[in-house]
Design an enzyme around this catalytic site. Structure first.
Site, PDB file in Angstrom:
ATOM      1  N   HIS A  75       0.789  -1.307  -0.007  1.00 37.88           N
ATOM      2  CA  HIS A  75      -0.569   0.153  -0.462  1.00 37.88           C
ATOM      3  C   HIS A  75       0.988   0.981  -0.473  1.00 37.88           C
ATOM      4  O   HIS A  75       0.617   1.813  -0.760  1.00 37.88           O
ATOM      5  CB  HIS A  75      -1.573  -0.333   1.511  1.00 37.88           C
ATOM      6  CG  HIS A  75      -1.588   1.086   1.508  1.00 37.88           C
ATOM      7  ND1 HIS A  75      -2.764   1.378   2.001  1.00 37.88           N
ATOM      8  CD2 HIS A  75      -1.718   2.678   0.880  1.00 37.88           C
ATOM      9  CE1 HIS A  75      -3.365   2.855   2.004  1.00 37.88           C
ATOM     10  NE2 HIS A  75      -2.509   3.037   1.056  1.00 37.88           N
ATOM     11  N   GLU A 122       1.038   8.007  -4.171  1.00 38.58           N
ATOM     12  CA  GLU A 122       1.495   7.484  -2.247  1.00 38.58           C
ATOM     13  C   GLU A 122       2.939   8.724  -2.639  1.00 38.58           C
ATOM     14  O   GLU A 122       3.521   9.017  -1.466  1.00 38.58           O
ATOM     15  CB  GLU A 122       1.475   6.315  -3.338  1.00 38.58           C
ATOM     16  CG  GLU A 122       0.832   5.363  -2.397  1.00 38.58           C
ATOM     17  CD  GLU A 122       0.000   5.771  -0.844  1.00 38.58           C
ATOM     18  OE1 GLU A 122       1.279   5.270  -0.422  1.00 38.58           O
ATOM     19  OE2 GLU A 122      -1.079   6.006  -0.704  1.00 38.58           O
ATOM     20  N   HIS A 126       3.730  10.760   0.490  1.00 44.43           N
ATOM     21  CA  HIS A 126       4.361  10.368   1.175  1.00 44.43           C
ATOM     22  C   HIS A 126       6.057  10.289   1.387  1.00 44.43           C
ATOM     23  O   HIS A 126       7.181  10.581   1.386  1.00 44.43           O
ATOM     24  CB  HIS A 126       4.040   8.497   2.074  1.00 44.43           C
ATOM     25  CG  HIS A 126       2.774   8.898   1.936  1.00 44.43           C
ATOM     26  ND1 HIS A 126       2.248   8.964   3.643  1.00 44.43           N
ATOM     27  CD2 HIS A 126       1.038   8.472   1.800  1.00 44.43           C
ATOM     28  CE1 HIS A 126       1.230   9.274   3.537  1.00 44.43           C
ATOM     29  NE2 HIS A 126       0.136   8.591   2.475  1.00 44.43           N
TER      30      HIS A 126
END
Ligand SMILES: *[C@@H]1O[C@H](CO)[C@@H](O)[C@H](O)[C@H]1NC(C)=O
Ligand SMILES: *[C@@H]1O[C@H](CO)[C@@H](O)[C@H](O)[C@H]1NC(C)=O
Ligand SMILES: *[C@@H]1O[C@H](CO)[C@@H](O)[C@H](O)[C@H]1NC(C)=O
Length: 253
Positions: A75, A122, A126
């Protein structure tokens, strides 16, 4: 309106002072801060595709292929305790060329967005926070690190070893999962569950907290914010569901 010489002189002087003072700041930051990251732990998050669509908002299409859903997937890799990274550091397809086949395999989306859109999200949310350490300071390194961690912290293998297999009939105790994972993930990991329409808890995600050298045991603050994923509760059984391609939003009828 015209600026007087005096004003210009003032502007000139103040920007000069500003330069001086920012140079001082720079010196200070080189001395004191330049090697620090605003985060200490990395949360490596792997998910179980078969239960992913249970809480997927209906505005997203759920796309579950038997082949992709057989194994745990990535993920994300999240520097912890940090909200804003660097949203203008964009990801481009050319950043990933050699990694794409592996990323398609191990880091796919199960929505009807493209895999690249998932990776882009993502990265911006992040990945761009990882730039303060050398092993994560480019898209290639960041995505490569996640692939490496997916091999290193292989959930499929840990479960296979103790014969934890997907089933709609048999539920597992939380302790069964924890005992299977502890040798691999150390003391700092969390199993997350999603609740289905019948109130059952389904294992959906495993987060492990790592130091920046990718070893386990880092103590992270619990994340803020709401999520349909909650820590699995020990009081009740947990379903580890098989993929249901026909009706992936209801894996166990
Ligand atoms: C994805 O699925 C949703 C919900 O079924 C649909 O409204 C949307 O148009 C789809 N988007 C794409 C790009 O196919
Ligand atoms: C997928 O999981 C199965 C066991 O559940 C395992 O045998 C297989 O090696 C895994 N594949 C990969 C690529 O890890
Ligand atoms: C990784 O970093 C942690 C924390 O700094 C340290 O305690 C640990 O020994 C390191 N592990 C390795 C394998 O270097």
């Amino acid at each position: 309106m015209s600026l007087s010489w005096a004003t210009l002189g003032f502007l000139y002087t103040s920007s000069f002072l500003y330069l001086l003072s920012s140079e001082k700041l720079w010196e200070k930051s080189e001395k004191d801060y330049s090697r620090l990251c605003p985060w200490e732990c990395l949360i490596f998050v792997q998910m179980w595709p078969s239960s992913f669509c249970v809480s997927l908002p209906s505005k997203y299409g759920c796309v579950m292929s038997e082949k992709k859903a057989k194994n745990w997937t990535i993920h994300g890799l999240w520097p912890s305790d940090i909200q804003k990274c660097c949203p203008y550091w964009h990801l481009f397809p050319s950043d990933l060329t050699n990694l794409v086949p592996e990323l398609n395999h191990h880091w796919p989306t199960f929505t009807n967005l493209s895999n690249f859109q998932f990776w882009e999200k993502e990265w911006e949310k992040h990945g761009t926070c990882g730039g303060c350490i050398e092993t994560l300071n480019s898209p290639k390194k960041f995505f490569g690190a996640a692939l490496f961690l997916h091999t290193k912290y292989n959930i499929d293998r840990a479960f296979e070893k103790v014969e934890i297999i997907p089933s709609c009939r048999q539920s597992y105790q939380l302790s069964t999962f924890v005992d299977a994972l502890e040798p691999l993930l150390g003391p700092r990991f969390q199993l997350q569950c999603v609740t289905d329409g019948q109130g059952r808890q389904l294992l959906v995600q495993i987060k492990v907290s790592l130091f920046s050298n990718f070893s386990t045991g880092c103590v992270a603050e619990p994340p803020v914010g709401i999520s349909p994923y909650q820590p699995c509760r020990a009081q009740r059984g947990i379903l580890y569901v098989p993929p249901n391609q026909k009706d992936p939003r209801h894996p166990c009828p």
